[in-house]
Design a protein around this motif. Structure first.
Motif, PDB file in Angstrom:
ATOM      1  N   MET A 263       8.739  40.800  10.658  1.00 19.20           N
ATOM      2  CA  MET A 263       7.680  41.720   9.910  1.00 19.20           C
ATOM      3  C   MET A 263       7.951  43.696   9.848  1.00 19.20           C
ATOM      4  SD  MET A 263       5.054  40.173  10.375  1.00 19.20           S
ATOM      5  CE  MET A 263       4.101  41.185  10.187  1.00 19.20           C
ATOM      6  N   PRO A 264       8.912  43.869  10.449  1.00 19.17           N
ATOM      7  CA  PRO A 264       8.975  45.441   9.953  1.00 19.17           C
ATOM      8  C   PRO A 264       9.213  45.773   8.014  1.00 19.17           C
ATOM      9  CG  PRO A 264      10.148  45.001  11.632  1.00 19.17           C
ATOM     10  CD  PRO A 264       9.316  43.313  11.730  1.00 19.17           C
ATOM     11  N   ILE A 265      10.475  44.359   8.228  1.00 16.38           N
ATOM     12  CA  ILE A 265      11.087  44.559   6.542  1.00 16.38           C
ATOM     13  C   ILE A 265       9.414  44.106   5.841  1.00 16.38           C
ATOM     14  CG2 ILE A 265      13.052  44.349   7.546  1.00 16.38           C
ATOM     15  CD1 ILE A 265      13.002  41.639   5.840  1.00 16.38           C
ATOM     16  N   PHE A 266       8.642  43.205   5.526  1.00 16.62           N
ATOM     17  CA  PHE A 266       7.569  43.092   5.173  1.00 16.62           C
ATOM     18  C   PHE A 266       6.239  44.063   5.103  1.00 16.62           C
ATOM     19  CE2 PHE A 266       7.404  38.057   3.986  1.00 16.62           C
ATOM     20  CZ  PHE A 266       9.566  38.116   3.692  1.00 16.62           C
ATOM     21  N   ASP A 267       5.946  44.560   6.380  1.00 14.93           N
ATOM     22  CA  ASP A 267       5.396  45.401   6.367  1.00 14.93           C
ATOM     23  C   ASP A 267       6.112  46.583   5.756  1.00 14.93           C
ATOM     24  OD1 ASP A 267       3.440  44.516   7.665  1.00 14.93           O
ATOM     25  OD2 ASP A 267       4.262  45.190  10.102  1.00 14.93           O
ATOM     26  N   ASN A 268       7.332  47.401   5.828  1.00 18.33           N
ATOM     27  CA  ASN A 268       7.510  48.375   4.982  1.00 18.33           C
ATOM     28  C   ASN A 268       7.505  47.856   3.353  1.00 18.33           C
ATOM     29  OD1 ASN A 268       9.177  50.773   6.403  1.00 18.33           O
ATOM     30  ND2 ASN A 268       8.691  49.700   7.762  1.00 18.33           N
ATOM     31  N   PHE A 270       5.375  45.771   1.529  1.00 16.67           N
ATOM     32  CA  PHE A 270       3.832  45.396   1.557  1.00 16.67           C
ATOM     33  C   PHE A 270       3.492  46.810   1.609  1.00 16.67           C
ATOM     34  CE2 PHE A 270       5.709  41.510   1.030  1.00 16.67           C
ATOM     35  CZ  PHE A 270       6.465  40.797  -0.148  1.00 16.67           C
ATOM     36  N   ASP A 271       3.605  47.593   1.938  1.00 12.95           N
ATOM     37  CA  ASP A 271       3.183  49.381   2.717  1.00 12.95           C
ATOM     38  C   ASP A 271       1.442  48.451   3.856  1.00 12.95           C
ATOM     39  OD1 ASP A 271       1.606  51.942   1.866  1.00 12.95           O
ATOM     40  OD2 ASP A 271       1.824  51.697   3.988  1.00 12.95           O
ATOM     41  N   ARG A 272       1.752  47.286   4.445  1.00 16.14           N
ATOM     42  CA  ARG A 272       0.974  46.699   5.377  1.00 16.14           C
ATOM     43  C   ARG A 272       0.281  47.624   5.744  1.00 16.14           C
ATOM     44  NH1 ARG A 272      -1.250  42.408   3.728  1.00 16.14           N
ATOM     45  NH2 ARG A 272      -2.334  40.656   5.280  1.00 16.14           N
ATOM     46  N   ARG A 273      -1.738  47.947   5.608  1.00 17.84           N
ATOM     47  CA  ARG A 273      -2.282  48.989   6.200  1.00 17.84           C
ATOM     48  C   ARG A 273      -2.170  47.849   7.309  1.00 17.84           C
ATOM     49  NH1 ARG A 273      -3.269  52.266   1.688  1.00 17.84           N
ATOM     50  NH2 ARG A 273      -1.049  52.503   0.824  1.00 17.84           N
ATOM     51  N   GLN A 274      -2.699  46.900   7.194  1.00 20.23           N
ATOM     52  CA  GLN A 274      -3.990  45.966   7.984  1.00 20.23           C
ATOM     53  C   GLN A 274      -3.756  44.586   7.915  1.00 20.23           C
ATOM     54  OE1 GLN A 274      -7.733  46.529   6.254  1.00 20.23           O
ATOM     55  NE2 GLN A 274      -7.866  44.044   5.794  1.00 20.23           N
ATOM     56  N   ARG A 275      -4.128  44.298   9.853  1.00 20.32           N
ATOM     57  CA  ARG A 275      -3.867  42.577   9.700  1.00 20.32           C
ATOM     58  C   ARG A 275      -4.955  41.897   8.834  1.00 20.32           C
ATOM     59  NH1 ARG A 275       0.930  43.592   9.986  1.00 20.32           N
ATOM     60  NH2 ARG A 275       1.623  44.353  11.690  1.00 20.32           N
ATOM     61  N   LEU A 276      -5.149  40.637   8.615  1.00 17.58           N
ATOM     62  CA  LEU A 276      -5.834  39.543   8.104  1.00 17.58           C
ATOM     63  C   LEU A 276      -6.449  39.863   9.230  1.00 17.58           C
ATOM     64  CD1 LEU A 276      -3.667  37.747   5.107  1.00 17.58           C
ATOM     65  CD2 LEU A 276      -5.443  39.812   5.155  1.00 17.58           C
TER      66      LEU A 276
END
Length: 276
Positions: A263-268, A270-276
């Protein structure tokens, strides 16, 4: 282009005329209602995704194989899912640059058979057929089957999405052969160099892949519980990355439970700012 694609590639291509026809909003709402993982996005995200999707459609040509007629709704469905990973990756032009190495998208009615050729260690040539749901070629077109694209809403509970899978391969192959690590931004997660960032990414993904692959082996040989993610992810590290991207975008809650280290590397990335 491989002969098996050349044989079914129609002479005429489809380019959407949504903007000229003034039907954009109606088609967009139809797509949102069909794919819950898109309709759950907040309003600003939906607006950005619609803009990205329309820009994407202006850059691509769709080719229906075996007589399949591509419609505006079909093209928009593919565009929206292809652009979902790009949603927070900079300005539209910067984000869409991830897909700039190709124009054509071939859409089959259902799964397809591709003719393959390999040469073994003795130099003997072997010909065989491989059943494919889709394919992304380095520097070439993306191939999809409409059956899986249309059913992506139902497949989300299992973390499955063909379009995201193939376009994740495109991101992985942006500067060359896929290795399970797309090009990473400068100072990714505090790293000091491109090599260090690459090492951090691959060590994290490799660890998750090795664990997943062992779970698949245990399930296959000893009847243990099969892991949640599609077993195709055990095929190779690049396939694991693409399958993980599917799940990350369409069922992030379950993905975080199953793969907390990713999760941390994917979030960083893709710059994911919210959860679906």
């Amino acid at each position: 282009m491989p002969r098996w694609i050349d044989a079914i590639w129609p002479k005429r291509s489809f380019r959407t005329n949504l903007v000229m026809a003034g039907q954009t909003n109606a088609v967009w709402q139809q797509v949102l209602s069909h794919y819950p993982f898109l309709s759950r996005l907040d309003a600003p995200s939906q607006i950005r995704l619609q803009d990205l999707s329309l820009r994407f459609l202006k850059q691509k040509e769709f080719h229906g194989a075996h007589g399949l007629q591509i419609t505006d709704s079909m093209a928009m469905s593919i565009a929206a899912q292809a652009c979902l990973p790009l949603l927070n990756m900079g300005a539209p032009q910067q984000a869409l640059a991830w897909y700039e190495d190709f124009v054509g998208i071939v859409v089959h009615p259902a799964e397809m058979r591709a003719r393959r050729k390999i040469v073994d260690e003795a130099g003997v040539v072997h010909h065989y057929q491989e059943e494919l749901a889709g394919e992304a070629m380095e520097g070439g077109p993306v191939t999809l089957n409409w059956k899986d694209v249309a059913n992506a809403g139902e497949g989300a509970v299992n973390g499955m999405n063909l379009v995201i899978h193939e376009f994740a391969h495109k991101m992985d192959m942006r500067y060359g052969q896929a290795d399970g690590c797309p090009p990473l931004p400068h100072a990714f997660m505090g790293t000091q160099s491109e090599r260090q960032a690459h090492r951090l990414w691959l060590s994290t993904v490799q660890g998750a892949y090795d664990t997943f692959r062992e779970q698949c082996i245990q399930a296959e040989r000893f009847g243990q519980t099969r892991p949640w993610l599609d077993a195709y992810a055990a095929h190779s590290l690049p396939e694991f990355f693409a399958v993980a991207c599917e799940a990350y975008f369409v069922n992030p809650e379950r993905f975080e439970t199953e793969f907390p280290a990713l999760m941390p590397i994917f979030d960083n990335f893709f710059d994911r700012r919210q959860r679906l």
